[in-house]
Design a protein around this motif. Structure first.
Motif, PDB file in Angstrom:
ATOM      1  N   ARG A  40       0.718  -1.276   0.120  1.00 19.55           N
ATOM      2  CA  ARG A  40       0.006  -0.028  -0.175  1.00 19.55           C
ATOM      3  C   ARG A  40       0.968   1.317   0.139  1.00 19.55           C
ATOM      4  O   ARG A  40       2.101   1.210   0.331  1.00 19.55           O
ATOM      5  CB  ARG A  40      -0.733  -0.057   1.266  1.00 19.55           C
ATOM      6  CG  ARG A  40      -1.625  -1.286   1.563  1.00 19.55           C
ATOM      7  CD  ARG A  40      -2.745  -0.876   2.869  1.00 19.55           C
ATOM      8  NE  ARG A  40      -3.963  -1.527   2.724  1.00 19.55           N
ATOM      9  CZ  ARG A  40      -4.459  -2.125   1.953  1.00 19.55           C
ATOM     10  NH1 ARG A  40      -4.205  -2.174   0.718  1.00 19.55           N
ATOM     11  NH2 ARG A  40      -5.762  -2.756   2.229  1.00 19.55           N
ATOM     12  N   GLY A  41       0.230   2.144  -0.513  1.00 19.74           N
ATOM     13  CA  GLY A  41       0.759   3.508  -0.428  1.00 19.74           C
ATOM     14  C   GLY A  41       0.122   4.605  -0.773  1.00 19.74           C
ATOM     15  O   GLY A  41      -1.221   4.568  -0.983  1.00 19.74           O
ATOM     16  N   ASP A  42       0.640   5.913  -0.700  1.00 16.30           N
ATOM     17  CA  ASP A  42      -0.279   7.158  -1.113  1.00 16.30           C
ATOM     18  C   ASP A  42      -0.098   7.261  -2.747  1.00 16.30           C
ATOM     19  O   ASP A  42      -0.505   8.676  -2.814  1.00 16.30           O
ATOM     20  CB  ASP A  42       0.116   8.149  -0.219  1.00 16.30           C
ATOM     21  CG  ASP A  42       1.408   8.627  -0.166  1.00 16.30           C
ATOM     22  OD1 ASP A  42       2.322   8.267  -0.901  1.00 16.30           O
ATOM     23  OD2 ASP A  42       1.638   9.600   0.742  1.00 16.30           O
ATOM     24  N   GLY A  43       0.816   6.782  -3.305  1.00 17.58           N
ATOM     25  CA  GLY A  43       1.154   7.096  -4.644  1.00 17.58           C
ATOM     26  C   GLY A  43       2.231   7.903  -4.914  1.00 17.58           C
ATOM     27  O   GLY A  43       2.503   8.435  -5.968  1.00 17.58           O
ATOM     28  N   HIS A  44       2.918   8.509  -3.776  1.00 19.76           N
ATOM     29  CA  HIS A  44       4.009   9.412  -3.942  1.00 19.76           C
ATOM     30  C   HIS A  44       5.347   8.454  -3.933  1.00 19.76           C
ATOM     31  O   HIS A  44       6.433   9.422  -4.178  1.00 19.76           O
ATOM     32  CB  HIS A  44       3.941  10.545  -2.796  1.00 19.76           C
ATOM     33  CG  HIS A  44       2.843  11.128  -3.149  1.00 19.76           C
ATOM     34  ND1 HIS A  44       2.695  12.327  -4.124  1.00 19.76           N
ATOM     35  CD2 HIS A  44       1.721  11.447  -2.355  1.00 19.76           C
ATOM     36  CE1 HIS A  44       1.562  12.883  -3.980  1.00 19.76           C
ATOM     37  NE2 HIS A  44       1.005  12.405  -3.069  1.00 19.76           N
ATOM     38  N   ILE A  45       5.354   7.451  -3.646  1.00 22.70           N
ATOM     39  CA  ILE A  45       6.719   6.439  -3.503  1.00 22.70           C
ATOM     40  C   ILE A  45       6.359   5.343  -4.279  1.00 22.70           C
ATOM     41  O   ILE A  45       5.398   4.664  -4.196  1.00 22.70           O
ATOM     42  CB  ILE A  45       7.049   6.095  -2.087  1.00 22.70           C
ATOM     43  CG1 ILE A  45       7.369   6.973  -1.257  1.00 22.70           C
ATOM     44  CG2 ILE A  45       8.418   5.160  -2.360  1.00 22.70           C
ATOM     45  CD1 ILE A  45       7.906   6.630   0.121  1.00 22.70           C
ATOM     46  N   LEU A  46       7.095   5.198  -5.667  1.00 26.25           N
ATOM     47  CA  LEU A  46       6.934   4.455  -6.772  1.00 26.25           C
ATOM     48  C   LEU A  46       8.154   3.887  -7.201  1.00 26.25           C
ATOM     49  O   LEU A  46       9.258   4.217  -7.003  1.00 26.25           O
ATOM     50  CB  LEU A  46       6.359   5.029  -8.002  1.00 26.25           C
ATOM     51  CG  LEU A  46       5.091   6.030  -7.790  1.00 26.25           C
ATOM     52  CD1 LEU A  46       4.494   6.725  -8.908  1.00 26.25           C
ATOM     53  CD2 LEU A  46       3.850   5.006  -7.555  1.00 26.25           C
ATOM     54  N   LEU A  47       7.947   2.359  -7.341  1.00 26.75           N
ATOM     55  CA  LEU A  47       9.024   1.497  -8.024  1.00 26.75           C
ATOM     56  C   LEU A  47       9.423   2.354  -9.352  1.00 26.75           C
ATOM     57  O   LEU A  47       8.817   2.779 -10.101  1.00 26.75           O
ATOM     58  CB  LEU A  47       8.455   0.170  -8.286  1.00 26.75           C
ATOM     59  CG  LEU A  47       9.568  -0.835  -8.807  1.00 26.75           C
ATOM     60  CD1 LEU A  47      10.451  -1.070  -7.700  1.00 26.75           C
ATOM     61  CD2 LEU A  47       8.738  -1.952  -9.096  1.00 26.75           C
ATOM     62  N   ALA A  48      10.840   2.369  -9.471  1.00 25.96           N
ATOM     63  CA  ALA A  48      11.339   3.117 -10.426  1.00 25.96           C
ATOM     64  C   ALA A  48      12.473   2.338 -11.207  1.00 25.96           C
ATOM     65  O   ALA A  48      13.146   1.494 -10.539  1.00 25.96           O
ATOM     66  CB  ALA A  48      11.955   4.569  -9.891  1.00 25.96           C
TER      67      ALA A  48
ATOM     68  N   THR B 213       5.391  16.321  -1.582  1.00 25.48           N
ATOM     69  CA  THR B 213       6.198  16.753  -0.501  1.00 25.48           C
ATOM     70  C   THR B 213       6.125  15.683   0.449  1.00 25.48           C
ATOM     71  O   THR B 213       7.180  15.528   1.397  1.00 25.48           O
ATOM     72  CB  THR B 213       5.160  17.886   0.138  1.00 25.48           C
ATOM     73  OG1 THR B 213       3.862  17.438   0.375  1.00 25.48           O
ATOM     74  CG2 THR B 213       5.055  18.955  -0.796  1.00 25.48           C
ATOM     75  N   SER B 214       5.302  14.650   0.390  1.00 23.63           N
ATOM     76  CA  SER B 214       5.544  13.514   1.397  1.00 23.63           C
ATOM     77  C   SER B 214       4.980  12.357   0.983  1.00 23.63           C
ATOM     78  O   SER B 214       4.227  12.311  -0.308  1.00 23.63           O
ATOM     79  CB  SER B 214       5.004  13.783   2.768  1.00 23.63           C
ATOM     80  OG  SER B 214       3.438  13.864   2.578  1.00 23.63           O
ATOM     81  N   GLY B 215       5.230  11.232   1.300  1.00 17.17           N
ATOM     82  CA  GLY B 215       4.826   9.804   0.694  1.00 17.17           C
ATOM     83  C   GLY B 215       5.044   8.571   1.856  1.00 17.17           C
ATOM     84  O   GLY B 215       6.010   8.984   2.715  1.00 17.17           O
TER      85      GLY B 215
ATOM     86  N   ILE C 221       8.572   2.634   3.966  1.00 20.19           N
ATOM     87  CA  ILE C 221       9.421   3.604   3.547  1.00 20.19           C
ATOM     88  C   ILE C 221       8.492   4.900   3.630  1.00 20.19           C
ATOM     89  O   ILE C 221       7.435   4.907   3.340  1.00 20.19           O
ATOM     90  CB  ILE C 221       9.844   3.646   1.967  1.00 20.19           C
ATOM     91  CG1 ILE C 221      10.865   2.610   1.792  1.00 20.19           C
ATOM     92  CG2 ILE C 221      10.570   4.826   1.822  1.00 20.19           C
ATOM     93  CD1 ILE C 221      10.946   2.280   0.291  1.00 20.19           C
ATOM     94  N   ARG C 222       8.932   5.846   4.485  1.00 19.14           N
ATOM     95  CA  ARG C 222       8.401   7.139   4.503  1.00 19.14           C
ATOM     96  C   ARG C 222       9.126   8.350   4.049  1.00 19.14           C
ATOM     97  O   ARG C 222      10.386   8.264   4.322  1.00 19.14           O
ATOM     98  CB  ARG C 222       7.702   7.255   5.926  1.00 19.14           C
ATOM     99  CG  ARG C 222       6.744   6.412   6.509  1.00 19.14           C
ATOM    100  CD  ARG C 222       6.207   6.846   7.913  1.00 19.14           C
ATOM    101  NE  ARG C 222       7.110   6.644   8.745  1.00 19.14           N
ATOM    102  CZ  ARG C 222       8.008   5.436   9.398  1.00 19.14           C
ATOM    103  NH1 ARG C 222       7.664   4.657   8.848  1.00 19.14           N
ATOM    104  NH2 ARG C 222       8.978   5.576   9.957  1.00 19.14           N
ATOM    105  N   ALA C 223       8.526   9.218   3.426  1.00 14.66           N
ATOM    106  CA  ALA C 223       9.614  10.282   2.805  1.00 14.66           C
ATOM    107  C   ALA C 223       8.992  11.755   2.930  1.00 14.66           C
ATOM    108  O   ALA C 223       7.749  11.686   2.881  1.00 14.66           O
ATOM    109  CB  ALA C 223       9.967  10.044   1.431  1.00 14.66           C
ATOM    110  N   SER C 224       9.533  12.840   3.235  1.00 14.33           N
ATOM    111  CA  SER C 224       9.267  14.195   3.173  1.00 14.33           C
ATOM    112  C   SER C 224      10.193  14.972   2.791  1.00 14.33           C
ATOM    113  O   SER C 224      11.360  14.699   2.937  1.00 14.33           O
ATOM    114  CB  SER C 224       8.501  14.478   4.552  1.00 14.33           C
ATOM    115  OG  SER C 224       9.560  14.300   5.507  1.00 14.33           O
ATOM    116  N   LYS C 225       9.737  16.261   2.205  1.00 16.87           N
ATOM    117  CA  LYS C 225      10.852  17.215   1.814  1.00 16.87           C
ATOM    118  C   LYS C 225      11.305  17.960   3.020  1.00 16.87           C
ATOM    119  O   LYS C 225      10.521  18.063   4.157  1.00 16.87           O
ATOM    120  CB  LYS C 225       9.961  18.318   0.865  1.00 16.87           C
ATOM    121  CG  LYS C 225      10.219  17.838  -0.502  1.00 16.87           C
ATOM    122  CD  LYS C 225      11.470  17.922  -1.169  1.00 16.87           C
ATOM    123  CE  LYS C 225      11.635  17.569  -2.556  1.00 16.87           C
ATOM    124  NZ  LYS C 225      12.744  17.718  -3.192  1.00 16.87           N
TER     125      LYS C 225
END
Length: 171
Positions: A73-81, A107-109, A167-171
Protein backbone atom coordinates in the motif's frame (compact mmCIF):
# COMPACT_ATOMS: atom_id res chain seq x y z
CA UNK A 1 -59.60 27.84 -44.82
CA UNK A 2 -56.36 26.02 -45.69
CA UNK A 3 -54.84 27.09 -42.39
CA UNK A 4 -57.85 25.73 -40.51
CA UNK A 5 -57.58 22.32 -42.27
CA UNK A 6 -53.86 22.15 -41.44
CA UNK A 7 -54.57 22.87 -37.78
CA UNK A 8 -57.33 20.24 -37.64
CA UNK A 9 -55.04 17.62 -39.31
CA UNK A 10 -52.17 18.40 -36.94
CA UNK A 11 -54.45 18.23 -33.91
CA UNK A 12 -55.98 14.95 -35.14
CA UNK A 13 -52.54 13.37 -35.72
CA UNK A 14 -51.32 14.47 -32.29
CA UNK A 15 -54.45 13.14 -30.59
CA UNK A 16 -54.16 9.81 -32.43
CA UNK A 17 -50.48 9.47 -31.44
CA UNK A 18 -51.35 10.26 -27.84
CA UNK A 19 -54.09 7.58 -27.78
CA UNK A 20 -51.71 4.96 -29.25
CA UNK A 21 -49.04 5.84 -26.70
CA UNK A 22 -51.55 5.53 -23.87
CA UNK A 23 -52.62 2.05 -25.07
CA UNK A 24 -49.00 0.92 -25.39
CA UNK A 25 -48.14 2.03 -21.85
CA UNK A 26 -51.36 0.72 -20.32
CA UNK A 27 -50.98 -2.63 -22.06
CA UNK A 28 -53.90 -2.14 -24.44
CA UNK A 29 -51.68 -2.71 -27.49
CA UNK A 30 -50.47 -6.08 -26.20
CA UNK A 31 -53.74 -7.19 -24.71
CA UNK A 32 -52.53 -6.83 -21.10
CA UNK A 33 -54.22 -4.72 -18.55
CA UNK A 34 -51.19 -2.95 -17.04
CA UNK A 35 -47.43 -2.65 -17.27
CA UNK A 36 -45.59 -5.61 -15.69
CA UNK A 37 -43.58 -4.11 -12.81
CA UNK A 38 -40.89 -6.82 -13.04
CA UNK A 39 -40.00 -5.71 -16.58
CA UNK A 40 -39.24 -2.14 -15.51
CA UNK A 41 -35.62 -1.42 -14.58
CA UNK A 42 -34.12 1.55 -12.90
CA UNK A 43 -31.31 2.84 -15.07
CA UNK A 44 -29.39 4.16 -12.08
CA UNK A 45 -29.07 0.60 -10.74
CA UNK A 46 -27.04 -0.36 -13.82
CA UNK A 47 -24.53 2.49 -13.60
CA UNK A 48 -20.93 2.04 -12.56
CA UNK A 49 -20.20 1.57 -8.89
CA UNK A 50 -18.36 4.01 -6.72
CA UNK A 51 -14.58 4.20 -6.99
CA UNK A 52 -13.19 3.54 -3.54
CA UNK A 53 -9.46 4.03 -3.11
CA UNK A 54 -7.88 1.29 -1.02
CA UNK A 55 -4.31 2.53 -1.64
CA UNK A 56 -3.21 -0.88 -2.96
CA UNK A 57 -0.15 -0.73 -5.19
CA UNK A 58 -1.10 -1.08 -8.89
CA UNK A 59 0.16 -4.24 -10.65
CA UNK A 60 1.57 -5.58 -7.37
CA UNK A 61 0.97 -9.21 -8.44
CA UNK A 62 2.94 -8.74 -11.66
CA UNK A 63 5.82 -7.04 -9.82
CA UNK A 64 5.90 -9.84 -7.25
CA UNK A 65 6.07 -12.49 -9.99
CA UNK A 66 8.76 -10.68 -11.99
CA UNK A 67 10.92 -8.99 -9.33
CA UNK A 68 10.06 -10.88 -6.10
CA UNK A 69 9.10 -7.63 -4.33
CA UNK A 70 5.85 -7.39 -2.40
CA UNK A 71 4.42 -3.88 -2.79
CA UNK A 72 1.38 -3.48 -0.54
CA UNK A 73 0.00 0.00 0.00
CA UNK A 74 0.96 3.58 -0.44
CA UNK A 75 -0.28 7.04 -1.16
CA UNK A 76 1.09 7.09 -4.72
CA UNK A 77 4.06 9.35 -3.93
CA UNK A 78 6.68 6.57 -3.62
CA UNK A 79 6.84 4.45 -6.75
CA UNK A 80 9.02 1.63 -8.03
CA UNK A 81 11.46 3.17 -10.52
CA UNK A 82 13.98 2.07 -13.12
CA UNK A 83 17.39 2.55 -11.51
CA UNK A 84 19.13 3.13 -14.85
CA UNK A 85 16.86 5.82 -16.22
CA UNK A 86 15.59 7.62 -13.13
CA UNK A 87 17.31 10.42 -11.25
CA UNK A 88 16.97 11.29 -7.56
CA UNK A 89 15.85 7.82 -6.45
CA UNK A 90 16.10 5.88 -3.21
CA UNK A 91 18.32 2.85 -3.85
CA UNK A 92 17.50 -0.18 -1.71
CA UNK A 93 20.20 -2.84 -1.66
CA UNK A 94 19.39 -6.37 -0.54
CA UNK A 95 20.94 -9.80 -0.75
CA UNK A 96 18.06 -11.33 -2.72
CA UNK A 97 17.08 -8.46 -5.03
CA UNK A 98 20.37 -6.57 -5.32
CA UNK A 99 19.32 -3.00 -6.16
CA UNK A 100 15.70 -1.76 -6.22
CA UNK A 101 14.91 1.93 -6.78
CA UNK A 102 12.02 4.14 -5.76
CA UNK A 103 11.14 7.63 -6.93
CA UNK A 104 9.45 10.06 -4.58
CA UNK A 105 7.10 12.83 -5.73
CA UNK A 106 5.21 15.55 -3.92
CA UNK A 107 5.99 16.83 -0.45
CA UNK A 108 5.62 13.50 1.34
CA UNK A 109 4.82 9.86 0.76
CA UNK A 110 4.67 6.39 2.24
CA UNK A 111 4.82 2.85 0.92
CA UNK A 112 4.41 -0.45 2.74
CA UNK A 113 6.23 -3.35 1.14
CA UNK A 114 8.35 -6.42 1.76
CA UNK A 115 11.91 -6.68 0.50
CA UNK A 116 13.95 -9.33 2.32
CA UNK A 117 17.58 -9.10 3.48
CA UNK A 118 18.09 -5.34 2.94
CA UNK A 119 21.44 -4.05 4.17
CA UNK A 120 22.02 -0.57 2.58
CA UNK A 121 19.88 2.29 1.36
CA UNK A 122 21.20 5.25 -0.62
CA UNK A 123 19.07 8.30 0.06
CA UNK A 124 17.85 10.92 -2.38
CA UNK A 125 16.92 14.58 -1.86
CA UNK A 126 14.06 13.67 0.54
CA UNK A 127 14.15 13.05 4.28
CA UNK A 128 13.41 9.34 4.53
CA UNK A 129 12.79 6.83 7.28
CA UNK A 130 12.43 3.06 6.87
CA UNK A 131 10.91 0.45 9.15
CA UNK A 132 12.39 -3.04 9.11
CA UNK A 133 11.84 -6.31 10.92
CA UNK A 134 13.70 -9.52 11.66
CA UNK A 135 11.20 -11.91 13.20
CA UNK A 136 9.74 -10.16 16.26
CA UNK A 137 12.46 -7.46 16.26
CA UNK A 138 11.46 -4.17 14.62
CA UNK A 139 13.80 -1.24 13.94
CA UNK A 140 13.50 2.14 12.27
CA UNK A 141 16.34 3.88 10.46
CA UNK A 142 16.76 7.47 9.30
CA UNK A 143 18.11 7.43 5.74
CA UNK A 144 20.80 10.03 5.05
CA UNK A 145 20.01 12.43 2.20
CA UNK A 146 22.01 11.61 -0.95
CA UNK A 147 24.28 9.26 1.01
CA UNK A 148 24.57 5.62 2.03
CA UNK A 149 22.87 4.43 5.22
CA UNK A 150 23.64 1.00 6.68
CA UNK A 151 20.40 -0.72 7.66
CA UNK A 152 19.33 -4.25 8.52
CA UNK A 153 22.15 -6.75 8.94
CA UNK A 154 24.88 -4.15 8.37
CA UNK A 155 23.53 -2.09 11.29
CA UNK A 156 22.57 -5.04 13.53
CA UNK A 157 25.00 -6.34 16.18
CA UNK A 158 23.87 -9.91 15.49
CA UNK A 159 23.94 -9.57 11.69
CA UNK A 160 20.31 -10.72 11.27
CA UNK A 161 18.50 -10.45 7.94
CA UNK A 162 15.97 -7.63 8.13
CA UNK A 163 13.00 -7.21 5.83
CA UNK A 164 12.17 -3.70 4.65
CA UNK A 165 8.54 -3.09 5.65
CA UNK A 166 7.83 0.62 5.12
CA UNK A 167 9.34 3.72 3.53
CA UNK A 168 8.27 7.23 4.55
CA UNK A 169 9.65 10.33 2.86
CA UNK A 170 9.14 14.09 3.13
CA UNK A 171 10.71 17.30 1.84
Amino acid sequence: MKARKAIVRTFGAAAGAGILAWFAVAGGATGGSAVDASSVKTIADEGPGYAVEDFSYPNADKILAEQHITLKRGDGHILLADCASSADVLEVWGRKNEKVCFSVTGTSGYLTLEIPAVYFIKGNSYNAQVDMSAGAVEKSFEVKKNDWTPVGESADEQGRDFMLMEIRASK
